[in-house]
Scaffold this active site. Structure first.
Site: not given
Length: 205
Positions: A63-66, A69, A139, A152, A170
């Site tokens: 997935r995208g992002g950083q 949790y 998130a 999602g 993030c």
């Protein structure tokens, strides 16, 4: 839906299989609401320095992002939609519009529960203003494969907020993390699911 925490690899496998079937036209769209055991996941933009302490298993994901949790008390929504069939006539699939719809889904869900969730320019997720402090309550992280959506949203209902301290959520420093319980909202997971379903119907049909 699952009432028991679902292991992350199991969820990924199930989601990938369903998304592939949707792309092939052999299965319908699906939204899966669940919880995970305590884990950290790293998106495609994750920086190693943002993993402060690997208290829980760490999964690299597409997935995208950083870093984020997941754990008990957090409602995760995996959304598998066919953007091709949902694209407006005369235009192709719009990924940015889809992300905005996910944000709006969370904002309207929170509104039903008495919380004002807001977007912030340059910061992923949904935020709550608390005096001079801004805390993240939800998130987002998405992947698109063959124009079918994967991954999602994650909404903090009543998780152990100390678990977020093992990462820079993030990649955003200088802001906190909150939950419905932390805000004094006595919502159960069942209450949240009702709000999520009603808001999803309104946004996505």
């Amino acid at each position: 839906m699952s009432d028991q925490p679902v292991a992350y690899p199991e969820a990924l496998a199930e989601m990938g299989a369903r998304a592939a079937a949707i792309a092939e036209g052999t299965a319908g769209e699906q939204v899966w609401l669940l919880e995970h055991p305590p884990i950290y996941t790293a998106g495609t933009s994750a920086k190693d320095a943002d993993l402060i302490e690997a208290r829980f298993p760490v999964y690299r994901t597409g997935r995208g992002g950083q870093f984020t949790y997941h754990g008990p008390g957090q409602r995760v929504g995996y959304v598998m939609l066919d953007l091709k069939t949902r694209s407006r006539k005369g235009s192709g699939p719009d990924v940015r519009a889809y992300v905005r719809d996910l944000e709006q889904w969370l904002i309207e869900t929170l509104a039903q529960l008495g919380v004002k969730g807001e977007r912030r320019a340059g910061r992923v997720g949904i935020w709550v203003q608390r005096g001079t402090q801004e805390d993240k309550i939800a998130a987002l992280g998405v992947r698109i494969k063959r124009w079918v959506t994967l991954h999602g949203v994650a909404l903090n209902v009543d998780p152990d907020l100390s678990h977020f301290a093992g990462i820079v959520p993030c990649g955003i420093r200088g802001h906190g993390v909150t939950s419905l319980a932390d805000l004094g909202i006595p919502a159960t997971m069942a209450d949240v699911d009702v709000a999520l379903k009603q808001s999803f119907q309104k946004i996505f049909g």
